[in-house]
Design a protein around this motif. Sequence first.
Motif, short mmCIF file in Angstrom:
data_model
loop_
_atom_site.label_atom_id
_atom_site.label_comp_id
_atom_site.label_asym_id
_atom_site.label_seq_id
_atom_site.Cartn_x
_atom_site.Cartn_y
_atom_site.Cartn_z
N UNK A 15 0.69 -1.36 0.03
CA UNK A 15 -0.01 -0.03 -0.01
C UNK A 15 0.92 1.22 -0.09
N UNK A 16 2.14 1.31 -0.47
CA UNK A 16 2.80 2.45 -0.34
C UNK A 16 2.13 3.74 -1.16
N UNK A 17 1.52 3.29 -2.13
CA UNK A 17 0.68 4.38 -2.72
C UNK A 17 -0.32 5.24 -1.99
N UNK A 18 -0.95 4.48 -0.81
CA UNK A 18 -2.18 4.82 -0.16
C UNK A 18 -1.73 5.10 1.28
N UNK A 19 -0.84 4.35 1.88
CA UNK A 19 -0.44 4.56 3.19
C UNK A 19 -0.29 5.71 3.83
N UNK A 20 0.44 6.62 3.03
CA UNK A 20 0.92 8.03 3.57
C UNK A 20 -0.48 9.00 3.77
N UNK A 21 -1.24 8.88 2.71
CA UNK A 21 -2.49 9.54 2.85
C UNK A 21 -3.34 9.09 3.77
N UNK A 22 -3.47 7.91 4.08
CA UNK A 22 -4.44 7.36 4.98
C UNK A 22 -3.88 7.95 6.58
N UNK A 23 -2.49 7.47 6.68
CA UNK A 23 -1.97 8.07 8.00
C UNK A 23 -2.00 9.45 8.20
N UNK A 24 -1.74 10.32 7.24
CA UNK A 24 -1.93 11.87 7.30
C UNK A 24 -3.25 12.18 7.52
N UNK A 25 -4.32 11.63 7.23
CA UNK A 25 -5.79 11.96 7.09
C UNK A 25 -6.15 11.78 8.76
N UNK A 26 -5.18 10.90 9.38
CA UNK A 26 -5.67 10.69 10.75
C UNK A 26 -5.14 11.85 11.64
N UNK A 27 -4.19 12.33 11.36
CA UNK A 27 -3.44 13.64 12.06
C UNK A 27 -4.54 14.78 11.77
N UNK A 28 -5.35 14.93 10.78
CA UNK A 28 -6.35 15.97 10.77
C UNK A 28 -7.77 15.61 11.01
N UNK A 29 -8.01 14.75 12.08
CA UNK A 29 -9.10 14.69 12.85
C UNK A 29 -9.18 15.46 13.73
N UNK A 30 -10.39 15.87 14.18
CA UNK A 30 -10.75 16.72 15.36
C UNK A 30 -10.59 15.83 16.79
N UNK A 31 -10.67 14.65 16.59
CA UNK A 31 -10.66 13.84 17.79
C UNK A 31 -9.12 14.31 18.36
N UNK A 32 -9.02 14.25 19.92
CA UNK A 32 -7.66 14.68 20.41
C UNK A 32 -6.50 13.56 19.81
N UNK A 33 -5.37 14.18 19.37
CA UNK A 33 -4.50 13.01 18.92
C UNK A 33 -3.78 12.34 20.06
N UNK A 34 -3.75 12.94 21.20
CA UNK A 34 -3.42 12.17 22.38
C UNK A 34 -4.06 10.89 22.91
N UNK A 35 -5.35 10.71 22.14
CA UNK A 35 -6.19 9.70 22.52
C UNK A 35 -6.37 8.87 21.36
N UNK A 36 -5.51 8.76 20.30
CA UNK A 36 -5.51 8.12 19.10
C UNK A 36 -4.35 6.99 18.96
N UNK A 37 -4.57 5.79 18.89
CA UNK A 37 -3.35 4.90 18.97
C UNK A 37 -3.57 4.19 17.47
N UNK A 38 -2.47 4.52 16.68
CA UNK A 38 -2.60 4.06 15.48
C UNK A 38 -1.55 2.84 15.27
N UNK A 39 -2.08 1.70 14.73
CA UNK A 39 -1.11 0.60 14.54
C UNK A 39 -1.49 0.07 13.10
N UNK A 40 -0.35 -0.05 12.56
CA UNK A 40 -0.39 -0.57 10.89
C UNK A 40 0.29 -1.94 11.30
#
Length: 79
Positions: A15-40
Motif C-alpha cells: 500500500x505504498x501509494x495509499x498508506x501516507x494519505x491514510x495516516x496523514x488523514x488521521x492527523x487531521x481528525x478533530x479527535x484529540x491526537x493523544x487519544x488516538x493509537x494508530x497500529x499498522x
Amino acid sequence: MTQPLVSLVIPSKNEEKNISNCLQSIKFQTYPASKIETIVVVNEDSTDSTKEIAKKFTKNVFIKGRERSEPRNYGLKIA
C-alpha cells in the motif's frame, strides 16, 4: 466528558501509494491526537515500502501474517 482512547488498526499489503494519505488523514481528525493509537500491521508478503512509510507516522508498525485476516487479527489483539 473524558474521551476514550481509540485504536485504529490498519492492515496493509503493498500500500505504498495509499498508506501516507491514510495516516496523514488521521492527523487531521478533530479527535484529540493523544487519544488516538494508530497500529499498522503489514502483511509478511508485502514487497513495497509500506512499512518504511508507515514508520514515519507511527512507532506501532508490525509485520505479521500472510492471510488477509492475520494482520487484522494481530492488530486487534495488541490494540
